[in-house]
Each structure stands twice: as structure tokens, then as C-alpha cells.
Design a protein around this motif. Structure first.
Motif, PDB file in Angstrom:
ATOM      1  N   GLN A 151      61.462   7.734 103.110  1.00 40.76           N
ATOM      2  CA  GLN A 151      61.919   8.384 104.332  1.00 40.76           C
ATOM      3  C   GLN A 151      62.574   7.453 105.451  1.00 40.76           C
ATOM      4  O   GLN A 151      62.216   6.188 105.802  1.00 40.76           O
ATOM      5  N   HIS A 152      64.063   7.633 105.823  1.00 43.70           N
ATOM      6  CA  HIS A 152      64.650   7.141 106.837  1.00 43.70           C
ATOM      7  C   HIS A 152      64.668   5.738 106.552  1.00 43.70           C
ATOM      8  O   HIS A 152      64.679   4.669 107.622  1.00 43.70           O
ATOM      9  N   VAL A 153      64.977   5.165 105.235  1.00 46.83           N
ATOM     10  CA  VAL A 153      64.816   3.634 105.084  1.00 46.83           C
ATOM     11  C   VAL A 153      66.321   3.116 105.612  1.00 46.83           C
ATOM     12  O   VAL A 153      67.437   3.535 104.930  1.00 46.83           O
ATOM     13  N   ASN A 154      66.373   2.164 105.901  1.00 45.00           N
ATOM     14  CA  ASN A 154      67.294   1.058 106.531  1.00 45.00           C
ATOM     15  C   ASN A 154      67.129  -0.191 105.794  1.00 45.00           C
ATOM     16  O   ASN A 154      65.979  -0.605 105.927  1.00 45.00           O
ATOM     17  N   LYS A 192      76.224   0.129 104.563  1.00 39.72           N
ATOM     18  CA  LYS A 192      75.598   0.969 105.174  1.00 39.72           C
ATOM     19  C   LYS A 192      75.514   2.257 104.257  1.00 39.72           C
ATOM     20  O   LYS A 192      75.770   3.367 104.567  1.00 39.72           O
ATOM     21  N   THR A 194      74.295   5.114 101.811  1.00 41.98           N
ATOM     22  CA  THR A 194      73.183   6.283 101.765  1.00 41.98           C
ATOM     23  C   THR A 194      73.322   7.074 100.637  1.00 41.98           C
ATOM     24  O   THR A 194      74.090   7.026  99.784  1.00 41.98           O
ATOM     25  N   ASN A 212      66.911   8.949 102.393  1.00 38.96           N
ATOM     26  CA  ASN A 212      65.746   9.707 102.417  1.00 38.96           C
ATOM     27  C   ASN A 212      65.933  10.549 100.839  1.00 38.96           C
ATOM     28  O   ASN A 212      66.745  11.182 100.412  1.00 38.96           O
ATOM     29  N   ASP A 262      63.743  -0.512 108.499  1.00 39.02           N
ATOM     30  CA  ASP A 262      63.115   0.536 109.023  1.00 39.02           C
ATOM     31  C   ASP A 262      62.858   1.590 108.009  1.00 39.02           C
ATOM     32  O   ASP A 262      63.321   1.450 106.955  1.00 39.02           O
ATOM     33  N   GLY A 263      61.965   2.523 108.444  1.00 36.64           N
ATOM     34  CA  GLY A 263      61.721   3.688 107.449  1.00 36.64           C
ATOM     35  C   GLY A 263      60.394   3.147 106.589  1.00 36.64           C
ATOM     36  O   GLY A 263      59.783   2.102 106.936  1.00 36.64           O
ATOM     37  N   ASP A 322      69.769   5.119 106.671  1.00 35.40           N
ATOM     38  CA  ASP A 322      68.930   6.224 106.506  1.00 35.40           C
ATOM     39  C   ASP A 322      68.873   6.992 105.192  1.00 35.40           C
ATOM     40  O   ASP A 322      69.430   7.984 104.998  1.00 35.40           O
ATOM     41  N   GLN A 355      57.945   9.645  98.260  1.00 37.01           N
ATOM     42  CA  GLN A 355      58.797   9.713  99.352  1.00 37.01           C
ATOM     43  C   GLN A 355      59.626   8.565  99.970  1.00 37.01           C
ATOM     44  O   GLN A 355      58.986   7.623 100.327  1.00 37.01           O
TER      45      GLN A 355
END
Length: 282
Positions: free
Chosen positions: A12-15, A220, A222, A32, A66-67, A30, A10
Motif C-alpha cells: 500500500q502506497h509504497v515509495n 519513480k 510504479t 499498490n 513511505d507506505g 506509490d 497488501q
């Protein structure tokens, strides 16, 4: 209700933000992704879209700003033997033989095995990639394709929960690349590995994968779309060459990459493979 095997990996919300000289650059935004146990996932996108950054975060070589990343119920915070990484460059030590390069990993990770068991395990993995005949040769004495085979054997010998491939065939000629792709398909079918692979090759992604993760352009970056590949296994590149479904999947990836190259907003989100095939046929 999803099972642990259905969310084996998983993201999840990785920055991810890189900062130098007080200047910040957000590479990933973000991200996922959920991967089932035994799935083969390819990540594709234009240069600079953060593919390698994402792979390094999953490998534990880099930390997310993050994440988080969870593998088999455990959060990934650092490198570990449950994840093996094969680079585009074979990364073999030139002064060691083929056998010794694999033994280096086995002796580090498989301390629960005795000397005889380690020896047999090294030979087993070299045989798995067809390199048992060259155990006494050094990297300078074998071809590029053979070096990559040894790199894959070394990674598999660690018995990883997750095999990470960073453009493993990118530096090889077309014939060697095709042969190694076939070998990886055979090994993955035999071992049921969970694989996460970066590639720039659309045909390679469709041939090998259960899902193709398509990244938007950076910064940025995703996940833009995820395409499920519903083709029966084992797969033959010759038989698939004129297969309508194969060419449909190939066209979907090319469409996405072209739209990102032209910086045009995608016309529509990817539907299920079945509905798209029905539209194409109708």
C-alpha cells in the motif's frame, strides 16, 4: 466485501527513496498491489524499474520510505521465515552437501520438529524437486539447474506463507529453464503457494502466472498495468504455443514493454481479458 484470503498480501502506497551524498533518487512511487492467497504473480518491466527493490521490501530486506506491506494480517518490517527468497544465483554454501544446505534452513526454522521429523522433512522437500538422489553431493558436483532445485527445496522447506523468486531461471539454458518452470508449476499446484516472481521473460510470465504486474520505467517507477491471465491449469507450453488467448496475453505484455521502451504514453489502459479477446476476434 473482500476476505482476508483475497487480500493476503497488501502493498500500500509504497515509495522508496535512496539518498547518498545528499542526493536523493526516488526509485518507487506509490506502488499498490493486492495478492490473493495461492496466487502466482509475476513482476515484469525494463531494467531499473525497481522490481528487485519492491521484492526486497516485501522480503523485509529493505524498508519502504513511505507506505507499508501487510502479509496475512501482519505488517512486514524485517526478514522472517514466513517469506522465502530464491535468487537467480542459487546461493548454496559450497562446503555443505545438498542435504546439509537444506538442513541449515530446516534446523533454523523448524525447531518445533524433532530430529527424525526434520530429517524426513528435508528428504520430503528434496524429493519434491527431484533431488533426493543427490543428497550427499556438494554444489560443485551438480549442474546449475540442480543447484536451483536445491535452492527451491530449501525455500519450500521453511514452509513460507510467501515464496519470492528473483529471476530464478534467468541464468539457466533454455531446456533446463523450461523443465524447472514445469516443476514450479507442478509444485505450486500441489502446495497452493502464494508466489511473487520477478522475470524478464514474457513467455515465462504468461505461462506461470495468474496476474502479470507491469512496471513503468524508473525513476519513480510504479505499477503501470496489471494483466489477469485466464488460462486453465494445468498448463502445457506445447498446447499453449498456438493458443489465441495465450498469444493475446503475450502481445499485451510486449505492447506495454515496447511503449515504455519508446517512452510513448500507452494508447489505452488494459481492459479485462474477455473484452480484449472480443476486440481482437472482431
Amino acid at each position: 466485501m473482500t476476505t482476508a484470503n483475497e487480500r493476503y498480501l497488501q502493498v500500500q502506497h509504497v515509495n522508496k527513496v535512496f539518498t547518498r551524498d545528499n542526493v536523493s533518487n526516488q526509485v518507487l512511487a506509490d506502488v499498490n498491489l493486492t495478492v490473493k492467497r495461492g496466487e502466482y504473480i509475476s513482476i515484469i518491466g525494463h531494467s531499473g524499474c525497481g522490481k528487485s527493490t519492491l521484492l526486497n521490501i516485501v522480503a523485509g530486506l529493505s524498508t519502504a520510505t513511505d507506505g507499508y506491506v501487510i502479509l496475512d494480517g501482519k505488517e512486514v518490517n524485517e526478514p522472517g521465515p514466513d517469506r522465502s527468497l530464491v535468487f537467480q544465483n542459487h546461493s548454496l554454501l559450497p562446503w555443505l552437501t545438498v542435504y546439509e544446505n537444506v538442513a541449515l534452513a530446516v534446523n533454523k526454522v523448524c525447531k518445533h520438529k524433532n530430529k527424525k521429523e526434520r530429517h524426513e522433512w528435508i528428504l520430503h522437500n528434496l524429493n519434491l524437486v527431484g533431488m533426493s538422489h543427490a543428497i550427499e553431493r556438494r554444489p560443485g558436483e551438480i549442474s546449475g539447474g540442480m543447484k536451483q532445485r536445491v535452492g527451491i527445496a530449501r525455500a519450500l522447506a521453511m514452509e513460507p506463507k510467501l515464496l519470492l523468486l528473483d529471476e530464478p531461471f534467468g541464468a539457466l539454458d533454455a531446456l533446463t529453464r523450461a523443465h524447472l518452470q514445469d516443476e514450479v508449476m507442478r509444485i505450486q499446484a500441489e502446495l497452493n503457494n502464494t508466489v511473487l516472481m520477478i522475470t524478464h521473460d514474457v513467455d515465462e510470465a504468461v505461462l506461470l502466472s495468474d496476474k502479470i504486474v507491469m512496471m513503468t520505467n524508473g525513476p519513480k517507477a510504479t505499477i503501470g498495468e496489471i494483466l489477469e491471465i485466464d488460462l486453465p491449469r494445468p498448463r502445457s507450453r506445447i498446447e499453449l504455443a498456438n493458443d489465441p488467448q495465450y498469444n493475446h496475453y503475450r502481445g499485451e505484455v510486449l505492447r506495454f514493454l515496447y511503449e515504455k521502451q519508446q517512452k510513448v504514453k500507452p494508447i489505452a489502459s488494459v481492459k479485462t481479458a474477455e473484452s480484449k479477446a472480443a476486440v481482437a476476434a472482431g
